[in-house]
Write an enzyme that holds these catalytic residues in place. Structure first.
Site, short mmCIF file in Angstrom:
data_model
loop_
_atom_site.label_atom_id
_atom_site.label_comp_id
_atom_site.label_asym_id
_atom_site.label_seq_id
_atom_site.Cartn_x
_atom_site.Cartn_y
_atom_site.Cartn_z
N SER A 1 0.78 -1.18 0.01
CA SER A 1 -0.02 0.09 -0.02
C SER A 1 0.89 1.12 0.06
CB SER A 1 -0.91 -0.08 1.29
OG SER A 1 -1.45 1.28 1.44
N TYR B 1 -1.64 -1.06 10.27
CA TYR B 1 -1.88 -1.17 8.84
C TYR B 1 -0.31 -0.81 8.05
CZ TYR B 1 -3.88 -1.01 4.10
OH TYR B 1 -4.19 -1.21 2.80
#
Ligand code: NAD
Length: 269
Positions: free
Chosen positions: A145, A158
């Site tokens: 990401s 995350y």
């Protein structure tokens, strides 16, 4: 002839979003698909849609938090199609409510995020490699990401997990490249399908606007954008590419972070 003719591909998180788009695109290019997800109802729909277009696919239950289920998923490719050429570790977990700034972050949230976003990628890779080696190699595509490369106001766990995915991608590439296994990571920026954009709650709408303004291209990412990149990384066209993190983010990470402010202030110096 399709770009993935005779290849067998596992895609996790294939029941929606980027995983769904990728499973459908891979199938349309001739791959035999093990579509894996925890949501069997949605997964059966995706598999039916693939088959309706004369593609080959099975729906395989997986909970990527469970080692045994990941083993079963890899075995399903072997049992059904006799081999494995492509593994796309795409599924992940993000809990916006609980993945907070590091001071307020609960250890449970940290552990769960690592379990579903990093440990799962390690396990998929660990069990895919021996099967891929039997056929002389393969391509592993991990979904990282933008959030694994730059800090944000929340989502600490995350970010750390996705940064870990990038590290694991490079280790895998280094360790098994000579044996024919390539491993790359895709790092999406904001990617939303039309339905989500149209039905976004107010907060998300505002965030989408911020992303629109900051991106170098004039639109939000669509799952199909990521599927196209995954197809390239899965196919032999990317045979000389391994250990890379490829940003598919409309250019957002390419710019000097001061550019949006400089633009808005209309500086002339
Ligand atoms: N959408 C974005 O803007 C964005 C940005 C950067 C990175 N990513 C990453 O891209 C990947 C795909 O995101 P998306 O937006 O397409 O997601 P999505 O929510 O549309 O789809 C995720 C899929 O994973 C499945 N899943 C969830 N938990 C699972 C589990 N425990 N076991 C098996 N399957 C499970 C869900 O059922 C769902 O089908 C993720 O790794 C995500 O972190 C997304």
């Amino acid at each position: 002839m399709g770009r993935l003719e005779n290849k067998v591909a596992i895609i996790t998180g294939a029941a929606s979003g980027m995983g769904e788009a990728t499973a459908k695109l891979f199938a349309s290019e001739g791959a035999k698909i093990v579509a894996a997800d925890i949501n069997m109802e949605a997964l059966e729909r995706v598999v039916k849609e693939i088959k309706d277009k004369n593609g080959e696919a099975i729906a395989q239950f997986v909970d990527i938090g469970e080692e045994e289920k990941i083993k079963e998923m890899i075995q399903a490719a072997v049992d059904t199609y006799g081999r494995l050429d492509i593994l796309h570790n795409n599924a992940a977990r993000l809990d916006f409510k609980n993945d907070l700034n590091v001071k307020d972050l609960d250890v449970f949230e940290w552990d769960e995020t690592m379990r579903y976003n990093l440990r799962s990628v390690m396990l998929g890779t660990k069990y895919a490699i021996p099967v891929m080696l039997e056929n002389g190699g393969g391509s592993i595509i991990n979904t990282a990401s933008m959030g694994g490369q730059v800090g944000e106001l929340t989502k600490s766990a995350y970010a750390a997990a996705k940064a870990g995915v990038i590290g694991l991608t490079k280790s895998t590439a280094v360790q098994f490249g000579k044996q024919g296994i390539r491993c790359n990571a895709i790092a999406p920026g904001m990617v939303l399908n039309d339905f989500i954009i149209e039905n976004a709650p107010e907060g998300l709408k505002q965030l989408i606007e911020v992303y629109q303004e900051t991106k170098l291209v004039n639109r939000i990412g669509n799952p199909r954008d990521i599927a196209n990149l995954a197809l390239f990384l899965a196919s032999e066209e990317s045979d000389f590419i391994t250990g890379q993190v490829i940003n598919a983010d409309g250019g957002i990470l390419a710019q000097n972070p001061t550019v949006p402010q400089v633009k808005s202030k209309n500086l002339n110096w």
